[in-house]
Write a protein that holds these residues in place. Structure first.
Motif, PDB file in Angstrom:
ATOM      1  N   GLU A   1      -4.333  -3.808  -8.780  1.00  0.00           N
ATOM      2  CA  GLU A   1      -3.394  -3.892  -7.650  1.00  0.00           C
ATOM      3  C   GLU A   1      -3.726  -2.874  -6.566  1.00  0.00           C
ATOM      4  O   GLU A   1      -3.512  -3.134  -5.378  1.00  0.00           O
ATOM      5  CB  GLU A   1      -1.961  -3.697  -8.156  1.00  0.00           C
ATOM      6  CG  GLU A   1      -1.519  -4.835  -9.066  1.00  0.00           C
ATOM      7  CD  GLU A   1      -0.233  -4.513  -9.800  1.00  0.00           C
ATOM      8  OE1 GLU A   1       0.514  -5.464 -10.092  1.00  0.00           O
ATOM      9  OE2 GLU A   1       0.014  -3.323 -10.078  1.00  0.00           O
TER      10      GLU A   1
ATOM     11  N   PRO B   1      -5.109  -4.962  -2.863  1.00  0.00           N
ATOM     12  CA  PRO B   1      -3.701  -5.140  -2.474  1.00  0.00           C
ATOM     13  C   PRO B   1      -3.465  -6.527  -1.874  1.00  0.00           C
ATOM     14  O   PRO B   1      -4.355  -7.101  -1.240  1.00  0.00           O
ATOM     15  CB  PRO B   1      -3.474  -4.037  -1.447  1.00  0.00           C
ATOM     16  CG  PRO B   1      -4.831  -3.683  -0.952  1.00  0.00           C
ATOM     17  CD  PRO B   1      -5.776  -3.903  -2.084  1.00  0.00           C
TER      18      PRO B   1
ATOM     19  N   ILE C   1      -1.070 -11.371  -7.244  1.00  0.00           N
ATOM     20  CA  ILE C   1      -1.751 -10.827  -8.430  1.00  0.00           C
ATOM     21  C   ILE C   1      -0.779 -10.809  -9.600  1.00  0.00           C
ATOM     22  O   ILE C   1       0.342 -10.311  -9.472  1.00  0.00           O
ATOM     23  CB  ILE C   1      -2.281  -9.397  -8.176  1.00  0.00           C
ATOM     24  CG1 ILE C   1      -3.378  -9.409  -7.109  1.00  0.00           C
ATOM     25  CG2 ILE C   1      -2.820  -8.788  -9.471  1.00  0.00           C
ATOM     26  CD1 ILE C   1      -3.896  -8.027  -6.764  1.00  0.00           C
TER      27      ILE C   1
ATOM     28  N   LYS D   1      -1.001  -9.229 -13.071  1.00  0.00           N
ATOM     29  CA  LYS D   1      -1.830  -8.340 -13.900  1.00  0.00           C
ATOM     30  C   LYS D   1      -1.750  -8.702 -15.370  1.00  0.00           C
ATOM     31  O   LYS D   1      -2.747  -8.630 -16.096  1.00  0.00           O
ATOM     32  CB  LYS D   1      -1.382  -6.892 -13.680  1.00  0.00           C
ATOM     33  CG  LYS D   1      -2.236  -5.857 -14.396  1.00  0.00           C
ATOM     34  CD  LYS D   1      -1.780  -4.449 -14.052  1.00  0.00           C
ATOM     35  CE  LYS D   1      -2.600  -3.402 -14.782  1.00  0.00           C
ATOM     36  NZ  LYS D   1      -2.152  -2.025 -14.451  1.00  0.00           N
TER      37      LYS D   1
END
Length: 593
Positions: free
Chosen positions: A295, A299, A359, A361
């Motif tokens: 991240e 970004p 995103i 994760k």
């Protein structure tokens, strides 16, 4: 006394007789005198072919070794039967008497056969089923291998290894350890198993391994098998599975791209199932995951470069770095273009710019966009084409509900069927336009969020229902029209191009009409009286019977129906395809179109 007649009956030569007599005349030893009958019994037994006897190497004759065995002539043994053995004159050896009457009266002997007989006796005396033996693989025979452990024994192909080799011939010339499976003394056959021995050794090694191995340990193993889903690694007694997803943080098309059979691997123990005796291994886990700082490194909203590594029907996978891939969904490839397949936009190996959209994760997923690298043209559409703007474009496609008109490359507007004509009801766009036509339209509405533009053609002209039609057609007027359509509830009459009125069945004649075709036919030209002009509903009501009366009363004078049927509560008009009526409780038709 010496029985010379008995000696003569044996057919011994003079030298042999003389020697025997000397032995018999000799004085007795401490153990006692020689027994003649015993001596003759032993000599007679040794003369039987197939018996093992002792012999002394006394010299050479060409490619043969001369052996003295105490008979009337020497024996010969081929030199090649002394492989791996030093031949020295004077050495005593064991030989097999094969024949007493060889070529030239020479006794035929075999040292190799004698050795095998002795070895067989030794093996059967000292070896039992289940014992471990070691031998040299001699050759490949039907169904397995022939192994020399002192005597030739059979090693079946299924017993060569735990996993049957593709070619057992690769073991020829190698020394193998194996376990005796079966000994058949009658047929002199022995069957051995290398697999059985390996399994026992692996079982013991597995037990020791499971006692000491722990999750998180880094261990070394050997690649034993490669499958589409992963690699089996021999840890010494037990195989662990290295799944393809645990081989690399990057994309692995097939495990064979990274490892080979018999390769040594250092892997990390991920999971141990003691009950099922299964071990999960990892190769990539030896290194830190590139997703740990994902991240911060990528970004959301940032623009990065990547390489197209795979294309699916729903999108393209982009490698940002080793172990990090993102997906550009097909819907994120173009602002304006309808993309049917990602291959229309990108190809494997392309280096492209993308924007980070999202995103996850935990799932190790990144959503990417290509169209976001460009200005969204829909942001400017509202400024370029405000409502009321007149545009001209090509009809790109037709649907049941309207036509799509290209305003500029990649920007289409919808011309709905309801916005094609003020007076004509268009049921399908092909009644008004065709694909490829250039049409002039006016922008009615722009929705940037839904990326839609509404267009209209009829709005290019004034609505005739506001002034033109009410001014030209007033209640009480008698006008001439043409019958265009006959339905069960009435007749549509064309008053002018694209303008129709409804002649209800109750207004056809003074008498009750069951079938409108009994009164009028299609294409008939008739005089009708205008009963009503409904501007809000865009309908014109007509009457045939009132026109025939010559009645000049207004549209609201329905008191005299001339003896006709029930009165219409609502008149239709203004549409070539007016809707079908439904019946009220009194049996009167309600018309809507």
């Amino acid at each position: 006394m010496i029985d010379e007649n008995l000696i003569a009956s044996l057919g011994l030569v003079d030298d042999e007789t003389e020697q025997m007599l000397k032995l018999l005349d000799a004085e007795s030893t401490d153990e006692g005198a020689i027994n003649m009958d015993s001596l003759l019994g032993e000599d007679l037994a040794d003369l039987v072919p197939g018996r093992l006897i002792k012999g002394k190497i006394i010299g050479y004759a060409g490619d043969d070794v001369v052996i003295e065995v105490g008979l009337k002539s020497e024996g010969l043994v081929a030199k090649n039967e002394f492989d791996h053995m030093e031949i020295r004159v004077g050495d005593m050896i064991d030989v097999l008497l094969e024949s007493l009457e060889g070529d030239g009266g020479i006794v035929q002997l075999s040292r190799r056969k004698a050795e095998r007989i002795l070895n067989w006796q030794r093996i059967t005396d000292t070896c039992n089923e289940g014992d471990e033996v070691e031998g040299l693989v001699m050759k490949k025979i039907k169904g397995g291998l022939l192994v020399d452990i002192g005597v030739p024994v059979f090693l079946p192909a299924s017993q060569v290894d735990i996993r049957r080799p593709q070619d057992i011939g690769e073991f020829i010339g190698r020394r193998l350890r194996a376990q005796v499976l079966k000994i058949d003394t009658d047929k002199r056959n022995i069957v051995i198993s290398r697999r059985k021995l390996i399994e026992q050794e692996r079982e013991e090694a597995k037990r020791r391994l499971l006692e000491h191995i722990h999750e998180g340990d880094v261990v070394t193993g050997t690649v034993k098998n490669i499958a589409d889903f992963g690699v089996f690694v021999d840890l010494g007694g037990i195989d662990g599975l290295l799944h393809i997803t645990d081989m690399s943080w990057g994309r692995v098309n097939h495990p064979s791209d990274l490892v080979k059979i018999d390769q040594k691997l250092e892997v990390k123990v991920l999971n141990i199932d003691m009950d099922k005796e299964k071990i999960a291994l990892g190769l990539k886990q030896k290194d830190a995951s590139p997703w740990e700082e994902i991240e911060a490194k990528y970004p959301v909203g940032s623009r990065v470069k990547g390489e197209v590594v795979n294309i699916m029907s729903y999108g393209a996978f982009i490698r940002l770095e080793d172990g990090i891939e993102g997906l550009v969904h097909i819907s994120e490839m173009s602002w304006t273009r309808r993309v049917n397949h990602p291959s229309e936009v990108v190809a494997p190996g392309d280096a492209i710019d993308v924007v980070i959209l999202e995103i996850d994760k935990n799932k190790q997923e990144i959503s990417l966009g290509i169209k976001q690298t460009e200005v969204n043209p829909w942001e400017l559409v509202g400024e370029k084409y405000p409502p009321g703007t007149i545009i001209e474009g090509e009809v790109r496609n037709l649907a049941n509900y309207g036509a799509f008109v290209e305003i500029e490359p990649g920007i289409d507007g919808l011309l709905h069927v309801s916005d094609m004509s003020w007076t004509k009801k268009v049921t399908h766009p092909n009644e008004a336009v065709a694909k490829g036509d250039n049409v002039q339209c006016v922008v009615l509405e722009v929705d940037k969020e839904k990326q839609r533009i509404s267009l209209g053609v009829k709005q290019l002209t004034e609505d005739p229902w506001l002034e033109a039609i009410p001014g030209a057609y007033q209640p009480g007027m008698v006008v001439r029209g043409k019958v265009t359509k006959i339905t069960n509830f009435g007749v549509f009459v064309e008053l002018e191009d694209d303008l129709e009125g409804l002649l209800h069945i109750s207004e056809l004649a003074d008498h009750k009409v069951e079938n409108p075709q009994d009164v009028v036919k299609s294409d008939d030209e008739i005089d009708v009286k205008i009963l009503r002009v409904d501007i809000s509903d865009r309908k014109i009501g007509l009457s045939l019977k009132r026109a025939q009366w010559g009645d000049t009363t207004g549209s609201d004078d329905y008191s005299n129906d001339g003896g006709g049927g029930g009165r219409p509560e609502q008149f239709g008009g203004g549409s070539s395809s007016g809707g079908m009526g439904d019946h009220d409780a009194m049996g009167t038709d309600k018309i809507s179109f």
